[in-house]
Design a protein around this motif. Sequence first.
Motif, PDB file in Angstrom:
ATOM      1  N   ARG A  73      76.210  32.529  46.702  1.00  0.00           N
ATOM      2  CA  ARG A  73      74.805  32.841  46.414  1.00  0.00           C
ATOM      3  C   ARG A  73      74.083  31.763  45.624  1.00  0.00           C
ATOM      4  O   ARG A  73      72.881  31.606  45.777  1.00  0.00           O
ATOM      5  CB  ARG A  73      74.714  34.169  45.657  1.00  0.00           C
ATOM      6  N   VAL A  74      74.781  31.081  44.721  1.00  0.00           N
ATOM      7  CA  VAL A  74      74.124  30.112  43.843  1.00  0.00           C
ATOM      8  C   VAL A  74      74.730  28.727  44.062  1.00  0.00           C
ATOM      9  O   VAL A  74      75.942  28.550  43.944  1.00  0.00           O
ATOM     10  CB  VAL A  74      74.240  30.516  42.358  1.00  0.00           C
ATOM     11  N   VAL A  75      73.856  27.770  44.360  1.00  0.00           N
ATOM     12  CA  VAL A  75      74.261  26.380  44.573  1.00  0.00           C
ATOM     13  C   VAL A  75      74.196  25.651  43.233  1.00  0.00           C
ATOM     14  O   VAL A  75      73.207  25.770  42.511  1.00  0.00           O
ATOM     15  CB  VAL A  75      73.328  25.682  45.587  1.00  0.00           C
ATOM     16  N   VAL A  76      75.249  24.895  42.919  1.00  0.00           N
ATOM     17  CA  VAL A  76      75.268  24.105  41.687  1.00  0.00           C
ATOM     18  C   VAL A  76      75.468  22.649  42.065  1.00  0.00           C
ATOM     19  O   VAL A  76      76.451  22.295  42.721  1.00  0.00           O
ATOM     20  CB  VAL A  76      76.396  24.562  40.730  1.00  0.00           C
ATOM     21  N   GLU A  77      74.527  21.820  41.668  1.00  0.00           N
ATOM     22  CA  GLU A  77      74.614  20.379  41.885  1.00  0.00           C
ATOM     23  C   GLU A  77      74.907  19.747  40.532  1.00  0.00           C
ATOM     24  O   GLU A  77      74.142  19.925  39.572  1.00  0.00           O
ATOM     25  CB  GLU A  77      73.311  19.839  42.482  1.00  0.00           C
ATOM     26  N   ILE A  78      76.016  19.046  40.435  1.00  0.00           N
ATOM     27  CA  ILE A  78      76.476  18.489  39.172  1.00  0.00           C
ATOM     28  C   ILE A  78      76.164  16.993  39.123  1.00  0.00           C
ATOM     29  O   ILE A  78      76.411  16.260  40.082  1.00  0.00           O
ATOM     30  CB  ILE A  78      77.981  18.736  38.995  1.00  0.00           C
ATOM     31  N   ILE A 107      72.751  20.532  37.107  1.00  0.00           N
ATOM     32  CA  ILE A 107      73.315  20.412  35.766  1.00  0.00           C
ATOM     33  C   ILE A 107      73.730  18.968  35.517  1.00  0.00           C
ATOM     34  O   ILE A 107      74.611  18.447  36.196  1.00  0.00           O
ATOM     35  CB  ILE A 107      74.526  21.343  35.557  1.00  0.00           C
ATOM     36  N   ASN A 108      73.077  18.341  34.544  1.00  0.00           N
ATOM     37  CA  ASN A 108      73.448  16.992  34.123  1.00  0.00           C
ATOM     38  C   ASN A 108      74.254  17.117  32.829  1.00  0.00           C
ATOM     39  O   ASN A 108      73.738  17.530  31.795  1.00  0.00           O
ATOM     40  CB  ASN A 108      72.201  16.140  33.894  1.00  0.00           C
ATOM     41  N   PHE A 109      75.523  16.743  32.898  1.00  0.00           N
ATOM     42  CA  PHE A 109      76.403  16.849  31.738  1.00  0.00           C
ATOM     43  C   PHE A 109      76.306  15.636  30.813  1.00  0.00           C
ATOM     44  O   PHE A 109      76.871  15.648  29.723  1.00  0.00           O
ATOM     45  CB  PHE A 109      77.861  17.038  32.192  1.00  0.00           C
ATOM     46  N   ILE A 118      70.094  21.366  32.150  1.00  0.00           N
ATOM     47  CA  ILE A 118      70.166  22.410  33.173  1.00  0.00           C
ATOM     48  C   ILE A 118      68.769  22.699  33.706  1.00  0.00           C
ATOM     49  O   ILE A 118      67.864  23.037  32.950  1.00  0.00           O
ATOM     50  CB  ILE A 118      70.806  23.702  32.621  1.00  0.00           C
ATOM     51  N   ILE A 119      68.637  22.548  35.018  1.00  0.00           N
ATOM     52  CA  ILE A 119      67.359  22.795  35.683  1.00  0.00           C
ATOM     53  C   ILE A 119      67.576  23.845  36.763  1.00  0.00           C
ATOM     54  O   ILE A 119      68.490  23.729  37.577  1.00  0.00           O
ATOM     55  CB  ILE A 119      66.810  21.495  36.297  1.00  0.00           C
TER      56      ILE A 119
END
Length: 133
Positions: A73-78, A107-109, A118-119
Amino acid sequence: MHENDISFLIRKAAFEVHTELGPGLLESVYETALVYKLRAIGLDVKTQVPLPMTYKGVGMDVGFRMDVLVENRVVVEIKSIDAILEVHHMQLLTYLKLSGHKLGLLINFNVPRVKEGIIRKVNGLEEPQRTSA
């Protein structure tokens, strides 16, 4: 579980990963740690999910890959970069449109405080109805 609830758990896990590891590492390190944490709390997590596209009616496997897909359901781009650019926002929005998913997190770590990295991006996400007591 609604996308917003999943997003909350992802953000919480990202805070824990960033607190433990700090900034300055490779994206692959953060992806591995985040995926480990999300799976440890019982979420279904897929990594490097292929994303085909259609152009003029022809399906094409062009090598798009979503970094992380949580609960389908949720896409995470790191990212682990000095600054998020407009192209990174567009990349996540494109992944949402091509996949049909409604919510994504960029998410930019590589920041002092991960909250600043986090956007949230939406693609037609409807907010759940709140009932009053």
